[in-house]
Design a protein around this motif. Structure first.
Motif, PDB file in Angstrom:
ATOM      1  N   LEU A 271     -15.739  21.587  19.037  1.00 19.95           N
ATOM      2  CA  LEU A 271     -14.305  20.580  19.048  1.00 19.95           C
ATOM      3  C   LEU A 271     -14.752  19.130  19.350  1.00 19.95           C
ATOM      4  O   LEU A 271     -15.654  18.782  20.212  1.00 19.95           O
ATOM      5  N   ALA A 272     -14.408  18.514  18.302  1.00 19.09           N
ATOM      6  CA  ALA A 272     -14.733  17.013  18.190  1.00 19.09           C
ATOM      7  C   ALA A 272     -13.430  16.222  18.518  1.00 19.09           C
ATOM      8  O   ALA A 272     -12.519  16.443  17.897  1.00 19.09           O
ATOM      9  N   ILE A 273     -13.542  15.310  19.496  1.00 22.57           N
ATOM     10  CA  ILE A 273     -12.335  14.420  19.747  1.00 22.57           C
ATOM     11  C   ILE A 273     -12.951  12.990  19.473  1.00 22.57           C
ATOM     12  O   ILE A 273     -13.694  12.438  19.974  1.00 22.57           O
ATOM     13  N   LEU A 274     -12.158  12.463  18.561  1.00 22.31           N
ATOM     14  CA  LEU A 274     -12.495  11.014  18.019  1.00 22.31           C
ATOM     15  C   LEU A 274     -11.771  10.047  18.599  1.00 22.31           C
ATOM     16  O   LEU A 274     -10.551   9.937  18.165  1.00 22.31           O
ATOM     17  N   ASP A 275     -11.797   9.433  19.701  1.00 22.26           N
ATOM     18  CA  ASP A 275     -11.267   8.593  20.387  1.00 22.26           C
ATOM     19  C   ASP A 275     -11.219   6.955  19.595  1.00 22.26           C
ATOM     20  O   ASP A 275     -12.095   6.309  19.967  1.00 22.26           O
ATOM     21  N   GLU A 276     -10.057   6.830  18.994  1.00 27.86           N
ATOM     22  CA  GLU A 276      -9.999   5.483  18.232  1.00 27.86           C
ATOM     23  C   GLU A 276     -11.223   5.096  17.486  1.00 27.86           C
ATOM     24  O   GLU A 276     -11.654   3.932  17.377  1.00 27.86           O
ATOM     25  N   THR A 277     -11.797   6.277  16.625  1.00 29.94           N
ATOM     26  CA  THR A 277     -12.990   5.844  15.993  1.00 29.94           C
ATOM     27  C   THR A 277     -12.781   4.737  15.080  1.00 29.94           C
ATOM     28  O   THR A 277     -13.763   4.076  14.546  1.00 29.94           O
ATOM     29  N   ASP A 278     -11.744   4.764  14.528  1.00 30.71           N
ATOM     30  CA  ASP A 278     -11.581   3.875  13.412  1.00 30.71           C
ATOM     31  C   ASP A 278     -11.217   2.292  13.829  1.00 30.71           C
ATOM     32  O   ASP A 278     -11.453   1.552  13.060  1.00 30.71           O
TER      33      ASP A 278
ATOM     34  N   ASP B 175     -15.382  -0.720   4.630  1.00 32.19           N
ATOM     35  CA  ASP B 175     -16.533   0.294   4.075  1.00 32.19           C
ATOM     36  C   ASP B 175     -17.023   1.039   5.065  1.00 32.19           C
ATOM     37  O   ASP B 175     -17.308   2.385   5.144  1.00 32.19           O
ATOM     38  N   ALA B 176     -17.153   0.408   6.374  1.00 34.94           N
ATOM     39  CA  ALA B 176     -17.471   1.252   7.713  1.00 34.94           C
ATOM     40  C   ALA B 176     -16.661   2.750   7.771  1.00 34.94           C
ATOM     41  O   ALA B 176     -16.921   3.711   7.979  1.00 34.94           O
ATOM     42  N   LEU B 177     -15.298   2.377   7.296  1.00 34.68           N
ATOM     43  CA  LEU B 177     -14.092   3.403   7.817  1.00 34.68           C
ATOM     44  C   LEU B 177     -14.650   4.208   6.677  1.00 34.68           C
ATOM     45  O   LEU B 177     -14.384   5.506   7.291  1.00 34.68           O
ATOM     46  N   ARG B 178     -14.817   4.086   5.747  1.00 37.63           N
ATOM     47  CA  ARG B 178     -15.176   5.096   4.510  1.00 37.63           C
ATOM     48  C   ARG B 178     -16.375   5.978   4.896  1.00 37.63           C
ATOM     49  O   ARG B 178     -16.295   7.170   4.591  1.00 37.63           O
ATOM     50  N   ILE B 179     -17.370   5.214   5.298  1.00 36.63           N
ATOM     51  CA  ILE B 179     -18.675   5.935   5.907  1.00 36.63           C
ATOM     52  C   ILE B 179     -18.473   6.809   6.911  1.00 36.63           C
ATOM     53  O   ILE B 179     -18.841   8.074   6.739  1.00 36.63           O
ATOM     54  N   VAL B 180     -17.546   6.297   7.916  1.00 33.18           N
ATOM     55  CA  VAL B 180     -17.593   7.161   9.084  1.00 33.18           C
ATOM     56  C   VAL B 180     -16.442   8.373   8.793  1.00 33.18           C
ATOM     57  O   VAL B 180     -16.898   9.297   9.003  1.00 33.18           O
ATOM     58  N   SER B 181     -15.457   8.176   7.924  1.00 36.00           N
ATOM     59  CA  SER B 181     -14.608   9.356   7.792  1.00 36.00           C
ATOM     60  C   SER B 181     -15.279  10.188   6.689  1.00 36.00           C
ATOM     61  O   SER B 181     -15.140  11.239   6.682  1.00 36.00           O
ATOM     62  N   GLY B 182     -15.966   9.509   5.721  1.00 35.09           N
ATOM     63  CA  GLY B 182     -16.753  10.572   4.964  1.00 35.09           C
ATOM     64  C   GLY B 182     -17.716  11.584   5.816  1.00 35.09           C
ATOM     65  O   GLY B 182     -17.910  12.756   5.442  1.00 35.09           O
ATOM     66  N   GLY B 183     -18.452  11.049   7.086  1.00 36.42           N
ATOM     67  CA  GLY B 183     -19.400  11.617   7.669  1.00 36.42           C
ATOM     68  C   GLY B 183     -18.588  12.813   8.420  1.00 36.42           C
ATOM     69  O   GLY B 183     -18.850  13.972   8.238  1.00 36.42           O
ATOM     70  N   VAL B 184     -17.118  12.492   9.075  1.00 32.41           N
ATOM     71  CA  VAL B 184     -16.352  13.312   9.654  1.00 32.41           C
ATOM     72  C   VAL B 184     -15.906  14.595   8.790  1.00 32.41           C
ATOM     73  O   VAL B 184     -16.131  15.852   9.100  1.00 32.41           O
TER      74      VAL B 184
ATOM     75  N   GLN C 139      -2.520   4.627  11.019  1.00 30.51           N
ATOM     76  CA  GLN C 139      -1.969   5.698  10.111  1.00 30.51           C
ATOM     77  C   GLN C 139      -3.347   5.503   9.059  1.00 30.51           C
ATOM     78  O   GLN C 139      -3.681   6.570   8.368  1.00 30.51           O
ATOM     79  N   ARG C 140      -3.906   4.397   9.030  1.00 30.98           N
ATOM     80  CA  ARG C 140      -5.053   4.111   8.020  1.00 30.98           C
ATOM     81  C   ARG C 140      -6.108   4.941   7.834  1.00 30.98           C
ATOM     82  O   ARG C 140      -6.511   5.645   6.918  1.00 30.98           O
ATOM     83  N   LEU C 141      -6.479   5.542   9.283  1.00 37.49           N
ATOM     84  CA  LEU C 141      -7.474   6.609   9.232  1.00 37.49           C
ATOM     85  C   LEU C 141      -7.541   7.942   8.481  1.00 37.49           C
ATOM     86  O   LEU C 141      -8.044   8.588   7.873  1.00 37.49           O
ATOM     87  N   LEU C 142      -6.082   8.062   8.354  1.00 35.55           N
ATOM     88  CA  LEU C 142      -5.586   9.305   7.863  1.00 35.55           C
ATOM     89  C   LEU C 142      -5.499   9.303   6.357  1.00 35.55           C
ATOM     90  O   LEU C 142      -5.174  10.282   5.673  1.00 35.55           O
ATOM     91  N   ASN C 143      -5.762   8.142   5.963  1.00 38.59           N
ATOM     92  CA  ASN C 143      -5.814   8.252   4.409  1.00 38.59           C
ATOM     93  C   ASN C 143      -7.372   8.919   3.962  1.00 38.59           C
ATOM     94  O   ASN C 143      -7.496   8.980   2.959  1.00 38.59           O
ATOM     95  N   TYR C 144      -8.173   8.801   4.937  1.00 41.66           N
ATOM     96  CA  TYR C 144      -9.452   9.069   4.625  1.00 41.66           C
ATOM     97  C   TYR C 144      -9.723  10.504   5.234  1.00 41.66           C
ATOM     98  O   TYR C 144     -10.425  11.150   4.535  1.00 41.66           O
TER      99      TYR C 144
END
Lengths: 249, 459
Positions: A166-173, A179-188, A205-210
């Motif tokens: 269970l991974a809890i991602l607290d405001e990781t975005d 670019d960083a958001l793309r890398i991070v969400s790609g990893g997740v 909401q932005r994070l939820l695009n990825y």
């Protein structure tokens, strides 16, 4: 996997969570959204086991066990992972040493043999590619001198190495450029498996695009006031939180 | 033992009556009995004596000694150990002491006396000298005369003045221009005196000419649990572009008193690093003074004190920036337990000419017990207008955020605490450039911390 029942929690005599109910099954991705001060981060902290929060009512079951009874390290060993909103800099503690110690503690608790230095480095090299991190970072003390984006990527890198259930991602975005958001969400996304689950805590909401969630929950004033599918997030993006707050009031 | 040399030193009762000082008679007796030294030495000793008589031992009324009361030292009869004796210490026995197992040029001193039989110098060339100061006073008189007591004369430091009056021996290191000493020099000072109040006044002089380079390791240890006194003075002359690392490890008896004065006179573009690692002595005071007397100097003063019980560890630094474009960094970390006390007093003095100075000082303290205390006093005194000077001090317990972060990754509370304490000491140890010394210190400090039950129990 995770069942939160009527959870009430506060800090310094102030009630912050006022009856949270949430069920997360293996293979699911949940997003908890909400305005500032709604209790999002408190929820993440309470689940990870930070001291200083008092739980007045409610319970949290994790794989049927009482999560709130466990020390933070026990939770981690059982597969709960918190990606910190503000990863802590720890001068003097080498990143590789730290992560190897963490992984081996988790392996030990599962009855698996500890990894030696070479096995560990092989694993680490493979996982670093996932987050496009430079190996130099591992030679440095934990998070020390890392940029904001590097700190967040490092959290997800740790998640990749420790392979939580269970991974809890607290405001990781927050604070990430595109670019960083793309890398991070790609990893997740690559870490998602049928036997694990992710709880994303975010303001935007932005994070939820990825990272596409199966469920979206809106937290307001310590309660989940609305749950729905991904469309709920898009609706929030369009209309803001106000209409929900008015409804909740 | 020659009873004439038993010098009973009593502190001047008040500063107003230095004439009544019983030291003067002792001093004259001492000087008459001293071996043949060049004629120029006597006036220096005499001046040291006179200055000491004027200054007297410091009291807590002196701003520089506000937190460190030397009254217990003043009460002691300062008895020099007049004869050299190996006191049962064998060449093999020496190796148990810190740094003594490392490949190094080694000078061993027992109760302040040079031990030729236990010392060993590796082959050196190029006119470098690694020897005892008493010997060098005869062989290199002219060179020493130029420097001895020029920097640490004791003008404002009673202990240095006392050392100047009474020193017997110490290390003399000389590197001619562009000499690179590959192996470190190890100075090992061993106290074996079983008599309370036995005193030694080691006197070191290091001269590193232009472009030369060396590492000096210095260890102070004892074979007895006794209230002896070590009152050391080290003068360093660091020539233009020279690179000098000095690593002092003080691990004296927990009853002992250790006073050390280090004065480095640093020339342009030189690189000077001083480490002061303190684990021993009941009362330890290190006066470290560096004069940055040329442009482009890089100077690091690095220190770690690990105290417990009733120990007191005091570091008193003055970094004087006299010329432009110099960097100086002070890093001192303390880990204090029991009722022990730490003192950090760091003064950065930037002269009007010293534009573009970049000076930093940091003092961080970890208190493992509720009764441990730390007095920290970072001070800036700046007379130039285009400088960057920062200072900071922290006092506290282990960072809760860091502990939680480690625990949230599966690391147990106990391990997390140990990791952080080790890291706190490691910040300082990691700056030791000499790898063999760094590794030995790292292990040693970790063992000392592990022996401490508090680490498992408290945070």
């Amino acid at each position: 996997m995770l069942e939160i029942k009527n959870l009430h929690a506060g800090v310094d005599g102030k009630q912050i969570l006022k009856g949270i109910n949430l069920v997360i099954q293996a293979g699911e991705v949940h997003a908890v959204m909400g305005p500032n001060g709604s209790g999002k981060s408190t929820l993440a902290q309470v689940l990870a086991g930070r001291d200083g929060y008092s739980i007045s009512t409610g319970e949290v079951l994790y794989d049927g066990k009482d999560l709130l009874e466990m020390d933070p390290e026990e939770r981690a060993r059982e597969g709960v992972f918190l990606a910190f909103q503000y990863p802590v800099e720890i001068p003097g503690v080498n990143s590789t040493y730290f992560l190897k110690a963490a992984l081996n503690e988790i392996r030990k608790s599962k009855g698996l043999p500890e990894l030696d230095a070479i096995e560990f480095l092989t694993l680490v090299k493979e996982k670093m590619k996932l987050l496009d991190l430079s190996e130099d970072l591992l030679k440095r003390p934990v998070n020390e001198g890392f940029s904001g984006g590097e700190k967040k990527r490092n959290e997800i890198f740790q998640m990749a190495v420790l392979e939580p259930k269970l991974a809890i991602l607290d405001e990781t975005d927050s604070g990430l450029d595109i670019d960083a958001l793309r890398i991070v969400s790609g990893g997740v996304n690559k870490l998602k498996r049928p036997d694990n689950a992710q709880l994303l805590i975010t303001h935007y909401q932005r994070l939820l695009n990825y990272i596409v969630p199966d469920y979206v929950h809106v937290l307001y004033d310590g309660r989940i006031v609305r749950s729905g599918s991904r469309e709920l997030a898009l609706e929030l993006e369009e209309k803001g939180y106000d209409w929900l707050i008015k409804e909740a009031a | 033992m020659d009873s004439n040399l038993d010098i009973m030193i009593q502190a001047p009762q008040t500063r107003e009556t230095p004439a009544a000082n019983p030291y003067l008679a002792s001093f004259e007796r001492f000087e008459q009995n001293r071996l043949a030294a060049p004629a120029w030495v006597f006036p220096i000793r005499k001046a040291g004596m006179a200055r000491f008589a004027e200054l007297g031992f410091p009291t807590p009324h002196d701003e520089d000694w506000r937190f460190t009361n030397v009254a217990p030292i003043v009460k002691l009869p300062f008895k020099p150990v007049s004869e050299y004796s190996r006191d049962g210490i064998t060449a093999q026995g020496v190796q148990q002491f810190t740094f003594a197992g490392l490949k190094a040029h080694r000078l061993v001193f027992i109760n302040g006396h040079f031990s030729e039989e236990l010392s060993a110098i590796l082959p050196i060339s190029n006119g470098a000298k690694i020897t005892s100061l008493a010997r060098a006073l005869n062989s290199d008189s002219a060179r020493i005369e130029k420097h001895l007591a020029n920097y640490a004369s004791g003008e404002d430091n009673a202990f240095a003045a006392l050392n100047t009056a009474f020193f017997l021996d110490g290390a003399f290191l000389f590197l001619p221009a562009n000499t690179v000493l590959e192996d470190p020099v190890h100075l090992l000072f061993i106290s074996t005196a079983s008599e309370p109040g036995a005193a030694s006044h080691p006197r070191n002089l290091f001269i590193a000419e232009k472009g030369s380079s060396m590492t000096v390791l210095e260890t102070h240890v004892s074979t007895v649990e006794n209230s002896y006194v070590t009152n050391a003075v080290t003068e360093l002359v660091v020539g233009e572009g020279a690179v000098i690392e000095h690593c002092k490890f003080q691990d004296e008896s927990s009853q002992a008193f250790h006073i050390a004065t280090i004065h480095a006179q640093i020339g342009r573009n030189a690189n000077f690093t001083s480490h002061s690692i303190v684990t021993g002595a009941r009362l330890a005071r290190d006066n470290i003074r560096t004069s940055l007397a040329g442009e482009g100097i890089d100077c690091v003063l690095n220190g770690l004190y690990l105290t417990k019980g009733d120990q007191l560890a005091d570091h008193h630094m003055i970094v004087e920036h006299a010329k432009p474009h110099c960097n100086s960094h002070e890093y001192f970390n303390g880990i204090l337990d029991g009722r022990s006390r730490g003192v950090f007093h760091g003064r950065i003095l930037v002269q009007p000419e010293a534009q573009k100075t970049d000076a930093k000082q940091t003092n961080k303290n970890l208190l493992l017990s509720d009764s441990a205390t730390i007095d920290t006093k970072p001070q800036l005194e700046i007379y130039a207008d285009d400088v960057k000077c920062t200072h900071g001090a922290t006092i506290g317990q282990l960072n809760e955020e860091s502990i939680f972060y480690l625990r949230a990754r599966g690391i147990g509370l106990d391990t997390a605490r140990r990791m952080l304490i080790h890291a706190f000491a490691g910040e300082i140890i990691d700056r030791v450039k000499c790898r063999a010394a760094r590794e030995e210190l790292d292990q040693l400090i970790w063992q000392r911390l592990e022996q401490n039950p508090q680490i498992a129990e408290k945070h």
